[in-house]
Design a protein around this motif. Structure first.
Motif, mmCIF file in Angstrom:
data_model
loop_
_atom_site.group_PDB
_atom_site.id
_atom_site.type_symbol
_atom_site.label_atom_id
_atom_site.label_comp_id
_atom_site.label_asym_id
_atom_site.label_seq_id
_atom_site.Cartn_x
_atom_site.Cartn_y
_atom_site.Cartn_z
ATOM 1 N N VAL A 1 0.835 -1.199 0.000
ATOM 2 C CA VAL A 1 0.000 0.000 0.000
ATOM 3 C C VAL A 1 0.868 1.246 0.000
ATOM 4 O O VAL A 1 0.614 2.207 -0.749
ATOM 5 N N GLN A 2 1.919 1.243 0.821
ATOM 6 C CA GLN A 2 2.808 2.404 0.900
ATOM 7 C C GLN A 2 3.488 2.664 -0.443
ATOM 8 O O GLN A 2 3.521 3.799 -0.932
ATOM 9 N N LEU A 3 4.009 1.605 -1.066
ATOM 10 C CA LEU A 3 4.769 1.787 -2.295
ATOM 11 C C LEU A 3 3.861 2.131 -3.471
ATOM 12 O O LEU A 3 4.235 2.932 -4.344
ATOM 13 N N ARG A 4 2.655 1.565 -3.513
ATOM 14 C CA ARG A 4 1.755 1.911 -4.624
ATOM 15 C C ARG A 4 1.394 3.397 -4.574
ATOM 16 O O ARG A 4 1.299 4.055 -5.614
ATOM 17 N N ASP A 5 1.191 3.935 -3.360
ATOM 18 C CA ASP A 5 0.880 5.354 -3.234
ATOM 19 C C ASP A 5 2.080 6.213 -3.638
ATOM 20 O O ASP A 5 1.921 7.283 -4.241
ATOM 21 N N GLU A 6 3.292 5.738 -3.322
ATOM 22 C CA GLU A 6 4.489 6.479 -3.707
ATOM 23 C C GLU A 6 4.683 6.459 -5.224
ATOM 24 O O GLU A 6 5.061 7.466 -5.831
ATOM 25 N N ILE A 7 4.420 5.306 -5.845
ATOM 26 C CA ILE A 7 4.521 5.217 -7.302
ATOM 27 C C ILE A 7 3.553 6.202 -7.951
ATOM 28 O O ILE A 7 3.899 6.914 -8.897
ATOM 29 N N ARG A 8 2.342 6.260 -7.437
ATOM 30 C CA ARG A 8 1.347 7.175 -8.003
ATOM 31 C C ARG A 8 1.771 8.633 -7.821
ATOM 32 O O ARG A 8 1.639 9.456 -8.740
ATOM 33 N N ARG A 9 2.302 8.962 -6.641
ATOM 34 C CA ARG A 9 2.746 10.333 -6.399
ATOM 35 C C ARG A 9 3.858 10.731 -7.368
ATOM 36 O O ARG A 9 3.816 11.800 -7.991
ATOM 37 N N ILE A 10 4.837 9.843 -7.519
ATOM 38 C CA ILE A 10 5.962 10.125 -8.421
ATOM 39 C C ILE A 10 5.472 10.244 -9.859
ATOM 40 O O ILE A 10 5.884 11.136 -10.601
#
Length: 361
Positions: free
Chosen positions: A189-198
């Motif tokens: 969940v943390q990394l998917r949100d970071e991918i989307r932000r980037i």
């Protein structure tokens, strides 16, 4: 090791200089012997858009991604990036960044050396390589991990390095092939949100393959639901969930109760409720309706039922009941309502539109 690492709040100017490309798949066909993995699929992606390919195993989503990347040669159709047909162009000439399920880091290189690798292959000068790799590491929150080797990083950290490596070359298109499936739930969940932000900050056109509908609905601008080599429906997450165009999409995306019903004058009649039919018109007769759990209510009077189970899911409860005809219904409701196994209750279906498929008696 854990992956709870602070992420940079902004993207370095040199990285954000890349612009997304228009991507089109036009009548793309891919065969493996007698098996047709892609059956003349068509879809287009606008610059900077994030599109998820969603579907069960074997539906063709990874094949579509590999065809777009050049890792699979197609047997028909066109793949167009910014107006150029790249179907015959090698992978390394398509200006595409890729992140796979496996991290694929070189074990003998440090994190920053792994990120620099693609730039080295492009003969970028050493000073520029190091500067861009440092910016990429900072972008994914790993600036202090530059000199660590892969075995010194957690799975989430390794996947961040893989993401930075894909982005440091400033590709026009980013392809993600189930990049989170090897991670535990919280890190996913943390990394998917970071991918989307980037992705939003870079404005890079992105295609994300997943079999996890929650991931697809959470991060994508649009989702293409695939089945047996074709696209059943492509639309926003809200469109797929609230207005599925086919019974397969209604059944695959989200949870649905399958309930015996009757179609009369274009209306689905079931347990006293009359609901509009989604999708293509059908002749009157027996159908199976796909009713979302949140469109079933526990009420003071209505259809008699008995509670089978009730589960606490944090922000809601999901209760399963059985009707007098042995039909099982799942209901999503507020956590303050706490039915117990065996409790007699009454239920009511709301008038929300539903999908349906012809039912054989």
């Amino acid at each position: 090791m854990t992956s709870s690492i602070p992420i940079a709040s902004t993207i370095a100017p040199s990285l954000s200089a890349s612009t997304g490309a228009t991507v089109e798949l036009i009548g793309v066909v891919k065969n493996y012997g007698t098996h047709r993995a892609l059956n003349s699929i068509d879809f287009s992606i606008t610059p900077g858009e994030f599109v998820a390919l969603l579907g069960p195993s074997g539906c063709g989503k990874t094949t579509a991604l590999r065809a777009l990347s050049g890792l699979e040669l197609i047997d028909g159709g066109r793949i167009v990036i910014d107006g150029d047909d790249v179907a015959g162009v090698p992978t390394n000439k398509r200006d595409i960044g890729m992140v796979f399920q496996s991290y694929s880091l070189f074990p003998h290189l440090t994190a920053i050396e792994n990120i620099e690798f693609g730039l080295r292959m492009r003969r970028v000068s050493a000073s520029e390589r190091r500067g861009r790799a440092t910016e990429a590491l900072d972008m994914v929150g790993l600036a202090s991990f530059a000199e660590r080797f892969a075995h010194q990083l957690s799975g989430g950290q390794q996947q961040r390095v893989a993401l930075a490596r894909a982005l440091v070359t400033r590709p026009r298109v980013l392809l993600l092939d189930e990049p989170l499936s090897a991670l535990d739930a919280k890190v996913r969940v943390q990394l998917r949100d970071e991918i989307r932000r980037i992705q939003i900050e870079l404005g890079i056109t992105t295609v994300f393959v997943t079999h996890d509908q929650e991931e697809a609905l959470a991060v994508a601008d649009r989702v293409a639901v695939m089945r047996e080599g074709v696209i059943e429906q492509i639309g926003t997450p809200e469109e797929l969930y609230s207005a599925p165009s086919t019974p397969f999409v209604a059944d695959f995306v989200g949870l649905s109760n399958r309930i015996a019903a009757e179609l009369v004058d274009g209306r689905v009649i079931v347990h006293g409720a009359s609901m509009a039919l989604l999708g293509e018109p059908m002749a009157d007769g027996p159908v199976t309706a796909f009713v979302r759990p949140e469109n079933v209510e526990i009420v003071s009077s209505g259809v008699p039922a008995t509670v089978v189970s009730s589960s606490f899911l944090g922000s809601l409860r999901r209760t399963q009941v059985i009707l007098s005809d042995d039909s099982l219904l799942s209901i999503q409701h507020h956590v303050d309502l706490r039915p117990q196994q065996g409790d007699p209750v009454f239920v009511r279906l709301t008038a929300s539109p539903v999908s349906a498929v012809r039912r054989t008696l």
